[in-house]
Design a protein around this motif. Structure first.
Motif, PDB file in Angstrom:
ATOM      1  N   PRO A   9       0.824  -1.213   0.000  1.00 25.20           N
ATOM      2  CA  PRO A   9       0.000   0.000   0.000  1.00 25.20           C
ATOM      3  C   PRO A   9       0.861   1.266   0.000  1.00 25.20           C
ATOM      4  O   PRO A   9       1.983   1.274   0.517  1.00 25.20           O
ATOM      5  N   THR A  10       0.324   2.330  -0.573  1.00 28.38           N
ATOM      6  CA  THR A  10       1.043   3.598  -0.657  1.00 28.38           C
ATOM      7  C   THR A  10       1.507   4.078   0.705  1.00 28.38           C
ATOM      8  O   THR A  10       2.614   4.612   0.850  1.00 28.38           O
ATOM      9  N   THR A  11       0.682   3.882   1.719  1.00 32.80           N
ATOM     10  CA  THR A  11       1.026   4.332   3.067  1.00 32.80           C
ATOM     11  C   THR A  11       2.296   3.664   3.578  1.00 32.80           C
ATOM     12  O   THR A  11       3.181   4.323   4.133  1.00 32.80           O
ATOM     13  N   ILE A  12       2.413   2.351   3.402  1.00 33.07           N
ATOM     14  CA  ILE A  12       3.600   1.636   3.876  1.00 33.07           C
ATOM     15  C   ILE A  12       4.825   2.067   3.084  1.00 33.07           C
ATOM     16  O   ILE A  12       5.933   2.197   3.639  1.00 33.07           O
ATOM     17  N   LYS A  13       4.670   2.318   1.792  1.00 31.85           N
ATOM     18  CA  LYS A  13       5.795   2.833   0.998  1.00 31.85           C
ATOM     19  C   LYS A  13       6.240   4.194   1.522  1.00 31.85           C
ATOM     20  O   LYS A  13       7.436   4.490   1.557  1.00 31.85           O
ATOM     21  N   SER A  14       5.281   5.008   1.932  1.00 37.57           N
ATOM     22  CA  SER A  14       5.616   6.325   2.480  1.00 37.57           C
ATOM     23  C   SER A  14       6.357   6.192   3.801  1.00 37.57           C
ATOM     24  O   SER A  14       7.308   6.933   4.071  1.00 37.57           O
ATOM     25  N   PHE A  15       5.941   5.237   4.636  1.00 39.39           N
ATOM     26  CA  PHE A  15       6.678   4.969   5.873  1.00 39.39           C
ATOM     27  C   PHE A  15       8.113   4.550   5.562  1.00 39.39           C
ATOM     28  O   PHE A  15       9.062   4.972   6.232  1.00 39.39           O
ATOM     29  N   ALA A  16       8.278   3.706   4.542  1.00 44.65           N
ATOM     30  CA  ALA A  16       9.617   3.218   4.185  1.00 44.65           C
ATOM     31  C   ALA A  16      10.514   4.331   3.682  1.00 44.65           C
ATOM     32  O   ALA A  16      11.745   4.237   3.790  1.00 44.65           O
ATOM     33  N   ASN A  17       9.918   5.383   3.154  1.00 44.58           N
ATOM     34  CA  ASN A  17      10.699   6.477   2.557  1.00 44.58           C
ATOM     35  C   ASN A  17      10.986   7.615   3.533  1.00 44.58           C
ATOM     36  O   ASN A  17      11.583   8.626   3.138  1.00 44.58           O
ATOM     37  N   ILE A  18      10.575   7.480   4.794  1.00 39.69           N
ATOM     38  CA  ILE A  18      10.867   8.541   5.769  1.00 39.69           C
ATOM     39  C   ILE A  18      12.377   8.628   5.974  1.00 39.69           C
ATOM     40  O   ILE A  18      13.037   7.637   6.290  1.00 39.69           O
ATOM     41  N   GLY A  19      12.932   9.811   5.796  1.00 41.18           N
ATOM     42  CA  GLY A  19      14.371  10.006   5.983  1.00 41.18           C
ATOM     43  C   GLY A  19      14.735  10.140   7.451  1.00 41.18           C
ATOM     44  O   GLY A  19      13.885  10.484   8.289  1.00 41.18           O
ATOM     45  N   THR A  20      15.988   9.890   7.753  1.00 41.57           N
ATOM     46  CA  THR A  20      16.462   9.946   9.144  1.00 41.57           C
ATOM     47  C   THR A  20      16.186  11.291   9.790  1.00 41.57           C
ATOM     48  O   THR A  20      15.832  11.377  10.973  1.00 41.57           O
ATOM     49  N   ASP A  21      16.324  12.374   9.028  1.00 41.55           N
ATOM     50  CA  ASP A  21      16.122  13.717   9.564  1.00 41.55           C
ATOM     51  C   ASP A  21      14.642  14.065   9.749  1.00 41.55           C
ATOM     52  O   ASP A  21      14.325  15.125  10.296  1.00 41.55           O
ATOM     53  N   SER A  22      13.758  13.194   9.281  1.00 40.90           N
ATOM     54  CA  SER A  22      12.320  13.492   9.332  1.00 40.90           C
ATOM     55  C   SER A  22      11.589  12.799  10.471  1.00 40.90           C
ATOM     56  O   SER A  22      10.402  13.051  10.682  1.00 40.90           O
ATOM     57  N   PHE A  23      12.273  11.934  11.210  1.00 40.55           N
ATOM     58  CA  PHE A  23      11.605  11.239  12.311  1.00 40.55           C
ATOM     59  C   PHE A  23      11.102  12.253  13.340  1.00 40.55           C
ATOM     60  O   PHE A  23      11.842  13.130  13.780  1.00 40.55           O
ATOM     61  N   GLY A  24       9.839  12.118  13.717  1.00 37.00           N
ATOM     62  CA  GLY A  24       9.243  13.030  14.671  1.00 37.00           C
ATOM     63  C   GLY A  24       8.679  14.295  14.060  1.00 37.00           C
ATOM     64  O   GLY A  24       8.035  15.089  14.749  1.00 37.00           O
ATOM     65  N   LYS A  25       8.882  14.497  12.764  1.00 42.87           N
ATOM     66  CA  LYS A  25       8.422  15.724  12.103  1.00 42.87           C
ATOM     67  C   LYS A  25       7.224  15.493  11.188  1.00 42.87           C
ATOM     68  O   LYS A  25       6.677  16.448  10.636  1.00 42.87           O
ATOM     69  N   ASN A  26       6.845  14.246  10.998  1.00 33.60           N
ATOM     70  CA  ASN A  26       5.738  13.942  10.095  1.00 33.60           C
ATOM     71  C   ASN A  26       4.402  14.204  10.778  1.00 33.60           C
ATOM     72  O   ASN A  26       4.208  13.888  11.946  1.00 33.60           O
ATOM     73  N   VAL A  27       3.479  14.787  10.024  1.00 28.18           N
ATOM     74  CA  VAL A  27       2.136  15.070  10.524  1.00 28.18           C
ATOM     75  C   VAL A  27       1.169  14.114   9.821  1.00 28.18           C
ATOM     76  O   VAL A  27       1.083  14.099   8.597  1.00 28.18           O
ATOM     77  N   TYR A  28       0.433  13.345  10.605  1.00 26.85           N
ATOM     78  CA  TYR A  28      -0.391  12.274  10.036  1.00 26.85           C
ATOM     79  C   TYR A  28      -1.869  12.626   9.933  1.00 26.85           C
ATOM     80  O   TYR A  28      -2.674  11.784   9.552  1.00 26.85           O
ATOM     81  N   LYS A  29      -2.217  13.861  10.223  1.00 24.48           N
ATOM     82  CA  LYS A  29      -3.616  14.261  10.208  1.00 24.48           C
ATOM     83  C   LYS A  29      -4.266  14.008   8.848  1.00 24.48           C
ATOM     84  O   LYS A  29      -5.431  13.612   8.772  1.00 24.48           O
ATOM     85  N   GLU A  30      -3.532  14.240   7.772  1.00 24.57           N
ATOM     86  CA  GLU A  30      -4.096  14.096   6.433  1.00 24.57           C
ATOM     87  C   GLU A  30      -3.839  12.718   5.822  1.00 24.57           C
ATOM     88  O   GLU A  30      -4.237  12.468   4.685  1.00 24.57           O
ATOM     89  N   TRP A  31      -3.115  11.854   6.514  1.00 19.67           N
ATOM     90  CA  TRP A  31      -2.897  10.498   5.993  1.00 19.67           C
ATOM     91  C   TRP A  31      -4.152   9.687   6.269  1.00 19.67           C
ATOM     92  O   TRP A  31      -4.778   9.865   7.318  1.00 19.67           O
TER      93      TRP A  31
END
Length: 329
Positions: free
Chosen positions: A199-221
């Motif tokens: 699923p697209t969502t899991i691919k997006s999780f896999a593509n999170i960069g190291t510098d982005s941990f804790g910065k993602n906003v999931y309200k629109e996911w």
């Protein structure tokens, strides 16, 4: 049961699990990020994250071939700690050094067993030793103790709101790292063309960069990630391909010959199709000149809606029998 039928069932099961996992994980992170001065319950984040992670780890262990028949139910049950230990011991994933990780995993693991019924057990006169809310609060105290000025912020209105969001972000980081590593494993298995689609969502999780941990906003996911699928309107080219293609099998199903409750609106016949491709069989149904998917994998690969999404099927009546018929073509 023959080998082909078993393979088809496995593919369908993996696809269904991945679809469920992606929704559970996103919902869990959404609920975690929703916490503020007025909403402080860890119940829903714990419930959804523990379920999503358990399912994800079990799918990975199945795909890895590192477990024997029945072990996913008996040996590992709901134990995230046991599943994670198996994944790291087998070098399927690396350890996570984050100082909050082990405690968060323990809370989610205990929640998967009985801790989700802590208050019901208390009412029933048999209280459990593990209170998940209290364990989360211990982590909150650890976070506050890391910097003495945080206690002052907690007493000061707007600063308290900022502090809580920062605390939630700190808890989010190890969870995201875990999901990211597991997602990468899933994506890697998909590259081996085993017949299902990540699923697209899991691919997006896999593509999170190291510098982005804790910065993602999931309200629109996942709304911002998923394209709304539509049924495919057939044309003359589709007709010719279906007629002469050697790897496409079809069959007409008529309402008068169907012995169960007819699930389709204002139509007396449909045509099911089994279409072979590199990723395995696709299962399609044609209704009033429109192609719809009969399963999640087909919907993902062809980017077409399922029957209920397209409005052709009656809500509450299953189209599973038509998928079963298509799989056996």
């Amino acid at each position: 049961m023959d080998i082909i039928s078993r393979d088809a069932q496995i593919t369908e099961a993996i696809q269904a699990e991945l679809d469920t996992i992606s929704l559970l994980l996103v919902r869990g992170l959404q609920e975690l990020q929703a916490m503020d001065m007025n909403y402080g319950s860890y119940f829903i984040p714990s419930q959804t994250l523990s379920q999503g992670l358990e399912r994800m780890m079990k799918v990975i262990l199945f795909l890895s071939g590192k477990v024997e028949k029945g072990q996913l139910r008996s040996k590992f049950s709901h134990g995230l700690n046991k599943l994670w230990n198996k994944l790291t011991t087998e070098s399927i994933v690396d350890l996570i050094p984050d100082p909050f990780f082990d405690d968060i995993l323990k809370i989610l693991s205990e929640f998967g067993y009985n801790a989700r019924y802590y208050y019901i057990s208390l009412l029933d006169g048999e209280p459990l030793n593990f209170n998940p809310q209290k364990e989360w609060e211990k982590l909150e105290s650890r976070f506050l103790n890391e910097a003495p000025q945080r206690y002052q912020m907690l007493r000061n209105g707007d600063d308290a709101t900022i502090l809580i969001k920062e605390m939630v972000r700190r808890f989010q980081i190890p969870i995201e790292i875990l999901i990211n590593r597991l997602s990468k494993v899933i994506v890697d298995y998909e590259k081996r063309e085993v017949g299902w689609v990540v699923p697209t969502t899991i691919k997006s999780f896999a593509n999170i960069g190291t510098d982005s941990f804790g910065k993602n906003v999931y309200k629109e996911w996942p709304q911002s990630l998923e394209i709304i699928a539509k049924p495919h309107k057939r044309n003359w080219r589709d007709f010719l391909i279906r007629l002469f293609h050697p790897f496409r099998k079809t069959k007409v199903i008529r309402k008068r010959d169907y012995h169960e409750e007819w699930p389709f609106r204002d139509v007396k016949k449909v045509r099911i199709e089994k279409r072979m491709c590199k990723r395995g069989p696709l299962h399609i149904i044609t209704i009033n000149g429109f192609d719809c998917a009969l399963d999640g994998r087909t919907a993902s690969i062809l980017k077409i809606a399922r029957t209920h999404e397209a409005g052709f099927a009656v809500v509450g009546i299953s189209t599973q029998p038509f998928l079963d018929l298509a799989m056996n073509l």
